[in-house]
Design a protein around this motif. Sequence first.
Motif, PDB file in Angstrom:
ATOM      1  N   ALA A   1     -21.045  18.465 -24.440  1.00 28.87           N
ATOM      2  CA  ALA A   1     -20.782  17.160 -23.813  1.00 28.87           C
ATOM      3  C   ALA A   1     -20.482  17.362 -22.338  1.00 28.87           C
ATOM      4  N   ALA A   2     -21.426  16.962 -21.497  1.00 29.05           N
ATOM      5  CA  ALA A   2     -21.245  17.135 -20.057  1.00 29.05           C
ATOM      6  C   ALA A   2     -20.458  15.952 -19.521  1.00 29.05           C
ATOM      7  N   ILE A   3     -19.173  16.109 -19.486  1.00 25.57           N
ATOM      8  CA  ILE A   3     -18.321  15.035 -18.957  1.00 25.57           C
ATOM      9  C   ILE A   3     -16.992  15.647 -18.508  1.00 25.57           C
ATOM     10  N   GLY A   4     -16.546  15.248 -17.328  1.00 26.21           N
ATOM     11  CA  GLY A   4     -15.290  15.791 -16.798  1.00 26.21           C
ATOM     12  C   GLY A   4     -14.126  14.881 -17.124  1.00 26.21           C
ATOM     13  N   GLY A   5     -13.220  14.775 -16.197  1.00 23.42           N
ATOM     14  CA  GLY A   5     -12.060  13.911 -16.392  1.00 23.42           C
ATOM     15  C   GLY A   5     -11.000  14.552 -17.259  1.00 23.42           C
ATOM     16  N   PRO A   6     -10.068  13.738 -17.745  1.00 29.19           N
ATOM     17  CA  PRO A   6      -8.933  14.316 -18.479  1.00 29.19           C
ATOM     18  C   PRO A   6      -9.277  14.863 -19.864  1.00 29.19           C
ATOM     19  N   GLY A   7     -10.471  14.598 -20.343  1.00 27.04           N
ATOM     20  CA  GLY A   7     -10.885  15.192 -21.624  1.00 27.04           C
ATOM     21  C   GLY A   7     -10.917  14.228 -22.790  1.00 27.04           C
ATOM     22  N   VAL A   8     -10.426  13.007 -22.593  1.00 31.29           N
ATOM     23  CA  VAL A   8     -10.372  12.028 -23.687  1.00 31.29           C
ATOM     24  C   VAL A   8     -11.785  11.672 -24.164  1.00 31.29           C
TER      25      VAL A   8
ATOM     26  N   VAL B   1       0.853  -1.201   0.000  1.00 26.96           N
ATOM     27  CA  VAL B   1       0.000   0.000   0.000  1.00 26.96           C
ATOM     28  C   VAL B   1       0.888   1.250   0.000  1.00 26.96           C
ATOM     29  N   ASP B   2       1.942   1.213   0.817  1.00 28.59           N
ATOM     30  CA  ASP B   2       2.862   2.366   0.855  1.00 28.59           C
ATOM     31  C   ASP B   2       3.477   2.625  -0.511  1.00 28.59           C
ATOM     32  N   ARG B   3       3.795   1.554  -1.238  1.00 23.89           N
ATOM     33  CA  ARG B   3       4.359   1.707  -2.586  1.00 23.89           C
ATOM     34  C   ARG B   3       3.289   2.267  -3.534  1.00 23.89           C
ATOM     35  N   PHE B   4       2.080   1.781  -3.362  1.00 21.26           N
ATOM     36  CA  PHE B   4       0.965   2.218  -4.209  1.00 21.26           C
ATOM     37  C   PHE B   4       0.718   3.724  -4.051  1.00 21.26           C
ATOM     38  N   LEU B   5       0.822   4.188  -2.792  1.00 19.65           N
ATOM     39  CA  LEU B   5       0.546   5.604  -2.518  1.00 19.65           C
ATOM     40  C   LEU B   5       1.534   6.535  -3.212  1.00 19.65           C
ATOM     41  N   GLU B   6       2.671   5.987  -3.597  1.00 19.74           N
ATOM     42  CA  GLU B   6       3.702   6.830  -4.228  1.00 19.74           C
ATOM     43  C   GLU B   6       3.670   6.746  -5.755  1.00 19.74           C
ATOM     44  N   TYR B   7       2.710   6.021  -6.309  1.00 21.45           N
ATOM     45  CA  TYR B   7       2.632   5.901  -7.773  1.00 21.45           C
ATOM     46  C   TYR B   7       2.435   7.259  -8.428  1.00 21.45           C
ATOM     47  N   PHE B   8       2.957   7.399  -9.618  1.00 18.68           N
ATOM     48  CA  PHE B   8       2.758   8.654 -10.346  1.00 18.68           C
ATOM     49  C   PHE B   8       2.478   8.343 -11.811  1.00 18.68           C
ATOM     50  N   THR B   9       1.925   9.310 -12.507  1.00 16.52           N
ATOM     51  CA  THR B   9       1.642   9.172 -13.936  1.00 16.52           C
ATOM     52  C   THR B   9       2.251  10.378 -14.651  1.00 16.52           C
ATOM     53  N   ILE B  10       3.041  10.107 -15.662  1.00 12.50           N
ATOM     54  CA  ILE B  10       3.653  11.208 -16.420  1.00 12.50           C
ATOM     55  C   ILE B  10       2.782  11.478 -17.633  1.00 12.50           C
TER      56      ILE B  10
ATOM     57  N   HIS C   1      -3.862   6.297 -24.005  1.00 11.03           N
ATOM     58  CA  HIS C   1      -3.041   5.100 -23.831  1.00 11.03           C
ATOM     59  C   HIS C   1      -2.395   5.085 -22.444  1.00 11.03           C
ATOM     60  N   ILE C   2      -1.848   6.237 -22.060  1.00  8.01           N
ATOM     61  CA  ILE C   2      -1.193   6.328 -20.736  1.00  8.01           C
ATOM     62  C   ILE C   2      -2.222   6.021 -19.642  1.00  8.01           C
ATOM     63  N   LEU C   3      -3.418   6.576 -19.776  1.00  5.87           N
ATOM     64  CA  LEU C   3      -4.463   6.359 -18.756  1.00  5.87           C
ATOM     65  C   LEU C   3      -4.918   4.903 -18.723  1.00  5.87           C
ATOM     66  N   ASP C   4      -4.966   4.270 -19.900  1.00  5.24           N
ATOM     67  CA  ASP C   4      -5.328   2.841 -19.959  1.00  5.24           C
ATOM     68  C   ASP C   4      -4.280   1.989 -19.240  1.00  5.24           C
ATOM     69  N   VAL C   5      -3.009   2.329 -19.507  1.00  2.00           N
ATOM     70  CA  VAL C   5      -1.916   1.577 -18.862  1.00  2.00           C
ATOM     71  C   VAL C   5      -2.006   1.749 -17.350  1.00  2.00           C
ATOM     72  N   ARG C   6      -2.254   2.979 -16.931  1.00  2.41           N
ATOM     73  CA  ARG C   6      -2.358   3.293 -15.494  1.00  2.41           C
ATOM     74  C   ARG C   6      -3.504   2.500 -14.864  1.00  2.41           C
ATOM     75  N   ASP C   7      -4.646   2.514 -15.549  1.00  2.00           N
ATOM     76  CA  ASP C   7      -5.828   1.829 -15.049  1.00  2.00           C
ATOM     77  C   ASP C   7      -5.582   0.328 -14.904  1.00  2.00           C
TER      78      ASP C   7
ATOM     79  N   ILE D   1      -2.309  14.089 -29.284  1.00  2.00           N
ATOM     80  CA  ILE D   1      -2.020  13.973 -27.831  1.00  2.00           C
ATOM     81  C   ILE D   1      -3.140  13.243 -27.090  1.00  2.00           C
ATOM     82  N   VAL D   2      -4.392  13.365 -27.596  1.00  2.00           N
ATOM     83  CA  VAL D   2      -5.524  12.719 -26.911  1.00  2.00           C
ATOM     84  C   VAL D   2      -5.323  11.204 -26.884  1.00  2.00           C
ATOM     85  N   TRP D   3      -4.873  10.648 -28.008  1.00  2.00           N
ATOM     86  CA  TRP D   3      -4.699   9.191 -28.074  1.00  2.00           C
ATOM     87  C   TRP D   3      -3.536   8.748 -27.205  1.00  2.00           C
ATOM     88  N   LYS D   4      -2.488   9.595 -27.174  1.00  2.00           N
ATOM     89  CA  LYS D   4      -1.345   9.273 -26.305  1.00  2.00           C
ATOM     90  C   LYS D   4      -1.788   9.304 -24.842  1.00  2.00           C
ATOM     91  N   LEU D   5      -2.591  10.321 -24.509  1.00  2.00           N
ATOM     92  CA  LEU D   5      -3.081  10.444 -23.127  1.00  2.00           C
ATOM     93  C   LEU D   5      -3.985   9.258 -22.777  1.00  2.00           C
TER      94      LEU D   5
END
Lengths: 383, 139
Positions: free
Chosen positions: A302-309, A93-102, A118-124, A112-116
Amino acid sequence: MNMAVMLLAALATLQKWLLQMPGELFSQIVSIIFIFLLLFSMFYGQRLQLRIWLNEIEGSLYKLKYLRDEGRRIAIEAIKEVGKPQTDPTPKVDRFLEYFTISPQSLDPVGIVWKLEHILDVRDARFKDEVKLLAPSADETQINNLENTLEAAMALNYIYKVIRHYFLLGKKTLSLYVIMQIQMILPLVMREAEAYASALKAFAYGQPIGDGVGALVAAKLMHGFPVRKVQKDCVVATVPLEGRTAYIIKAEGPGGNVGKPGDAIKTIIEENEGKIANIIMIDAALKLEGEEIGEVADGVGAAIGGPGVDQFKIEETILKYRIPINAVIIKEDIGDAVSPMRREIFEAADKAIERIRQLILERTREGDKVIICGVGNTIGIGQ
Amino acid sequence: MSKASSESSSTAKISSFALIAIIITLVVAIMALFNAVQAYLMGEVDVATILLIVGFIGVGACTYMLLQMRQRIIRLRIEMPPITTTIECRKCGFKTVREFQRGDYIFKEVEPCQKCNEKMLITAIYREVREKMKATFPF
């Protein structure tokens, strides 16, 4: 106790000395003290102000530290209770708390949307895998809830560390601008931290949160009708509504999940070869101070938040087929969005359904096909 | 885990040194007030005034600090308002409200209805917030 006796003795001596003092000398002493205070405030006033601000930040840091520790404790307890791991999950859990996403490089913004995405999919995917390893006995719903709990704990950890960084930097450099900036934004930061803290237990127990009101509206409309899964992590039901065919979309519940409504809307539009008369999106939106909680408003876009993808995908698809898009929002503040759903917000779901019916009657004709998409975290909301 | 618990408890605790210092200052401030009365009775009005000011400032500062300490502890708690679950029978309309239990979710089928034996459904889960006195604005 010795200190107290000494202080009392000093006070008695002061009184004796003051009683023997002539009136003129006394007023001179008062004047000297006044001049000294004036000079002190001239030369050291700013430093004193800095110390006061630093003290304020330190007080808030104590609270942030407490919230961070509570977040970590609640996450570990939930994992132990639900996941029944063989080993102690604390180090993981301590390791998990330090995770980051570039985030992807934006020097050349094309694609950039598709790159973003992909990064979010990998993170998820990585988060899900980690949670599955942490809690081997948890089912899919519980894994989603634990993932949300850990993300709230992560947010608290990050807020604490950033404020601590600027506090220590300000203390080290005694820079007015570093300290002033952090002191000024502190009330807003604390509000956000408190919201995440109240979200922790909601996520751990799987309670519906304020952000899920869009999903609740969709769930109320689709309940009792057959549902099928669509990409990604979403469900759709075909519902007759006011003489039209409505495709109701929401993230698959009751686990903590927002799905990818962008992909789901695109899939339904393409299945119908673009023959959709209107799209209505329902989401929770941040209210302005002075507005009522649970106020319902409608507009376009489009009423939707999040990173914009997802917003990008929806806008691309509706542009291709020239489909009009409407939005219904339910107003709430940041604290209500991530904490257990308030009664006012729950009741606003019915008002939003009324508004949707009205929009359908006004904007479409009988026999048309419409898409109604409830956006938000569907934790604690089935279908 | 133990590290975190001990850290969080130390965050929530009041420093005993600070508490002793406040209590001593309070005692001294009260003594100053008594001395002020004594000085006034002896006809030393200037001295009495100074001691009175010192005494009041001391008492005020100590009360403020004690209240701040109390507030800090209250602020450090994460308040969890009660969450209620409403269960309804879709057939006969029988409704029950109970406290939220882990595993509850909206549209979950639960125990059979007491009246018609049909499966009941969770129709609402929410928390009720008692609004504090709202400041009234003309806008």
